[in-house]
Write a protein that holds these residues in place. Structure first.
Motif, PDB file in Angstrom:
ATOM      1  N   TYR A  69       0.830  -1.198   0.000  1.00  0.00           N
ATOM      2  CA  TYR A  69       0.000   0.000   0.000  1.00  0.00           C
ATOM      3  C   TYR A  69       0.870   1.256   0.000  1.00  0.00           C
ATOM      4  N   SER A  70       0.431   2.256  -0.749  1.00  0.00           N
ATOM      5  CA  SER A  70       1.038   3.583  -0.658  1.00  0.00           C
ATOM      6  C   SER A  70       0.100   4.477   0.142  1.00  0.00           C
ATOM      7  N   CYS A  71       0.696   5.324   0.975  1.00  0.00           N
ATOM      8  CA  CYS A  71      -0.070   6.186   1.880  1.00  0.00           C
ATOM      9  C   CYS A  71       0.340   7.635   1.644  1.00  0.00           C
ATOM     10  N   SER A  72      -0.631   8.542   1.690  1.00  0.00           N
ATOM     11  CA  SER A  72      -0.348   9.957   1.450  1.00  0.00           C
ATOM     12  C   SER A  72       0.288  10.645   2.646  1.00  0.00           C
ATOM     13  N   GLY A  73       0.411   9.945   3.764  1.00  0.00           N
ATOM     14  CA  GLY A  73       0.897  10.571   4.988  1.00  0.00           C
ATOM     15  C   GLY A  73       2.375  10.404   5.244  1.00  0.00           C
ATOM     16  N   THR A  74       2.750  10.605   6.500  1.00  0.00           N
ATOM     17  CA  THR A  74       4.134  10.525   6.945  1.00  0.00           C
ATOM     18  C   THR A  74       4.514   9.076   7.225  1.00  0.00           C
ATOM     19  N   PRO A  75       5.796   8.807   7.462  1.00  0.00           N
ATOM     20  CA  PRO A  75       6.188   7.449   7.841  1.00  0.00           C
ATOM     21  C   PRO A  75       5.466   6.941   9.085  1.00  0.00           C
ATOM     22  N   VAL A  76       5.281   7.802  10.074  1.00  0.00           N
ATOM     23  CA  VAL A  76       4.559   7.381  11.276  1.00  0.00           C
ATOM     24  C   VAL A  76       3.092   7.089  10.958  1.00  0.00           C
ATOM     25  N   ASP A  77       2.487   7.900  10.102  1.00  0.00           N
ATOM     26  CA  ASP A  77       1.122   7.610   9.646  1.00  0.00           C
ATOM     27  C   ASP A  77       1.047   6.211   9.039  1.00  0.00           C
ATOM     28  N   CYS A  78       2.054   5.859   8.259  1.00  0.00           N
ATOM     29  CA  CYS A  78       2.057   4.557   7.587  1.00  0.00           C
ATOM     30  C   CYS A  78       2.014   3.418   8.602  1.00  0.00           C
ATOM     31  N   VAL A  79       2.807   3.538   9.653  1.00  0.00           N
ATOM     32  CA  VAL A  79       2.821   2.491  10.674  1.00  0.00           C
ATOM     33  C   VAL A  79       1.492   2.443  11.419  1.00  0.00           C
ATOM     34  N   LYS A  80       0.963   3.596  11.769  1.00  0.00           N
ATOM     35  CA  LYS A  80      -0.308   3.643  12.492  1.00  0.00           C
ATOM     36  C   LYS A  80      -1.436   3.020  11.675  1.00  0.00           C
ATOM     37  N   ILE A  81      -1.550   3.400  10.411  1.00  0.00           N
ATOM     38  CA  ILE A  81      -2.655   2.906   9.610  1.00  0.00           C
ATOM     39  C   ILE A  81      -2.471   1.420   9.280  1.00  0.00           C
ATOM     40  N   ALA A  82      -1.227   0.987   9.187  1.00  0.00           N
ATOM     41  CA  ALA A  82      -0.971  -0.439   8.967  1.00  0.00           C
ATOM     42  C   ALA A  82      -1.456  -1.259  10.158  1.00  0.00           C
ATOM     43  N   ILE A  83      -1.127  -0.824  11.353  1.00  0.00           N
ATOM     44  CA  ILE A  83      -1.480  -1.570  12.559  1.00  0.00           C
ATOM     45  C   ILE A  83      -2.980  -1.573  12.807  1.00  0.00           C
ATOM     46  N   HIS A  84      -3.613  -0.429  12.591  1.00  0.00           N
ATOM     47  CA  HIS A  84      -5.020  -0.294  12.993  1.00  0.00           C
ATOM     48  C   HIS A  84      -6.027  -0.571  11.886  1.00  0.00           C
ATOM     49  N   GLU A  85      -5.584  -0.541  10.624  1.00  0.00           N
ATOM     50  CA  GLU A  85      -6.546  -0.699   9.535  1.00  0.00           C
ATOM     51  C   GLU A  85      -6.237  -1.854   8.575  1.00  0.00           C
ATOM     52  N   ILE A  86      -4.995  -2.258   8.483  1.00  0.00           N
ATOM     53  CA  ILE A  86      -4.624  -3.240   7.461  1.00  0.00           C
ATOM     54  C   ILE A  86      -4.324  -4.615   8.048  1.00  0.00           C
ATOM     55  N   LEU A  87      -3.472  -4.650   9.032  1.00  0.00           N
ATOM     56  CA  LEU A  87      -3.010  -5.926   9.574  1.00  0.00           C
ATOM     57  C   LEU A  87      -4.057  -6.556  10.485  1.00  0.00           C
ATOM     58  N   LYS A  88      -4.216  -7.850  10.354  1.00  0.00           N
ATOM     59  CA  LYS A  88      -5.190  -8.570  11.186  1.00  0.00           C
ATOM     60  C   LYS A  88      -4.608  -8.906  12.544  1.00  0.00           C
ATOM     61  N   ARG A  89      -3.313  -8.874  12.658  1.00  0.00           N
ATOM     62  CA  ARG A  89      -2.642  -9.073  13.943  1.00  0.00           C
ATOM     63  C   ARG A  89      -1.377  -8.240  13.977  1.00  0.00           C
ATOM     64  N   LYS A  90      -0.843  -8.076  15.170  1.00  0.00           N
ATOM     65  CA  LYS A  90       0.388  -7.302  15.304  1.00  0.00           C
ATOM     66  C   LYS A  90       1.535  -8.022  14.596  1.00  0.00           C
ATOM     67  N   PRO A  91       2.337  -7.305  13.828  1.00  0.00           N
ATOM     68  CA  PRO A  91       3.464  -7.966  13.154  1.00  0.00           C
ATOM     69  C   PRO A  91       4.521  -8.422  14.160  1.00  0.00           C
ATOM     70  N   ASP A  92       5.292  -9.396  13.747  1.00  0.00           N
ATOM     71  CA  ASP A  92       6.384  -9.892  14.584  1.00  0.00           C
ATOM     72  C   ASP A  92       7.612  -8.997  14.484  1.00  0.00           C
ATOM     73  N   LEU A  93       7.649  -8.181  13.433  1.00  0.00           N
ATOM     74  CA  LEU A  93       8.785  -7.288  13.225  1.00  0.00           C
ATOM     75  C   LEU A  93       8.354  -6.151  12.310  1.00  0.00           C
ATOM     76  N   CYS A  94       8.872  -4.947  12.584  1.00  0.00           N
ATOM     77  CA  CYS A  94       8.722  -3.814  11.669  1.00  0.00           C
ATOM     78  C   CYS A  94      10.117  -3.350  11.284  1.00  0.00           C
ATOM     79  N   VAL A  95      10.349  -3.249   9.975  1.00  0.00           N
ATOM     80  CA  VAL A  95      11.637  -2.739   9.494  1.00  0.00           C
ATOM     81  C   VAL A  95      11.370  -1.506   8.641  1.00  0.00           C
ATOM     82  N   SER A  96      12.234  -0.509   8.803  1.00  0.00           N
ATOM     83  CA  SER A  96      12.074   0.758   8.099  1.00  0.00           C
ATOM     84  C   SER A  96      13.354   1.071   7.336  1.00  0.00           C
TER      85      SER A  96
END
Length: 255
Positions: A69-96
């Motif tokens: 997914y591409s997001c119009s927001g900031t890097p932090v927005d990307c992580v927030k929307i991934a966790i709360h809207e896209i992923l069905k569970r918390k990821p085991d790792l986040c790499v940036s």
């Protein structure tokens, strides 16, 4: 056992070569979901979008990925929307990353790459920010892929201390020239900044921020020393900004 779920993001945009290299490595370690900015967001720090709407678009850049997914927001927005809207569970790792350019020393404060990793850490997700000391769009990330894989695999296997995120910087060297890995502290350094004042064709004044990076730290246990001497630097960072060492002194004040 299910494969680890890995969230990949960055601040150079979803099409940057650095993130494509990072995705390639992470696909060998787990199931990858990508949520990254649709345009460059360098030096955004921990900014979030609150006065505008966010746009999220499913894209197909890597045909092997089901969720990108591409997001119009900031890097932090990307992580927030991934966790709360896209992923069905918390990821085991986040790499940036992999960021095009250094995020060592004081740069960690300004870095969108590292702020995305820090946001994941706030959510209790083991997180790593990767950066290569090469600002070129055509930077050679192939040289560091084995090290990226090794570091990420160790975090997946052993986890990280609570509240700790890794800031990993790579010198611009071939894999044969890299001398090893150093666990470091953040060097005491700063930017000596200037504003380049100019005038546009309409007579309006405008400014370009410029500056020179100055390392004030002579220690041999810092990230700057490691990078200057051919080592990969790993700095454990935290989002608790409390100056614990100052609390006793402040408690002695007549407040």
């Amino acid at each position: 056992m299910p494969r680890p779920l890995i969230l990949v993001t960055n601040d150079d945009s979803i099409v940057a070569p650095g993130i494509r290299a990072l995705i390639d490595v992470m696909k060998t370690l787990g199931d990858v979901v990508v949520v990254a900015p649709d345009s460059p967001q360098s030096a955004m720090g921990h900014a979030i979008t609150i006065n505008n709407t966010l746009k999220l678009e499913k894209v197909t850049i890597d045909k092997e990925l089901e969720q990108e997914y591409s997001c119009s927001g900031t890097p932090v927005d990307c992580v927030k929307i991934a966790i709360h809207e896209i992923l069905k569970r918390k990821p085991d790792l986040c790499v940036s990353g992999i960021n095009h350019g250094s995020n060592s020393s004081i740069n960690v404060i300004y870095s969108g790459t590292m702020s995305a990793a820090v946001e994941a850490g706030i959510e209790g997700i083991p997180a790593i920010g990767f950066s290569l000391l090469d600002y070129s769009w055509d930077a050679d990330f192939e040289q560091i892929k084995p090290h990226v894989k090794q570091i990420a695999a160790e975090v997946l296997k052993k986890g990280l201390p609570e509240g700790v995120i890794l800031n990993v910087n790579f010198p611009k060297l071939t894999k044969e020239e890299i001398r090893g890995v150093k666990i470091c502290r953040q060097a005491k350094a700063m930017w000596q900044e200037e504003f380049d004042k100019r005038t546009n064709p309409q007579g309006k004044e405008y400014y370009w921020l410029t500056g020179k990076f100055v390392n004030l730290d002579k220690g041999t246990d810092t990230d700057e020393w490691a990078l200057e001497n051919g080592y990969i630097s790993i700095v454990p960072v935290q989002f608790d900004l409390t100056a614990h060492h100052a609390m006793q002194q402040l408690n002695s004040w007549e407040l």
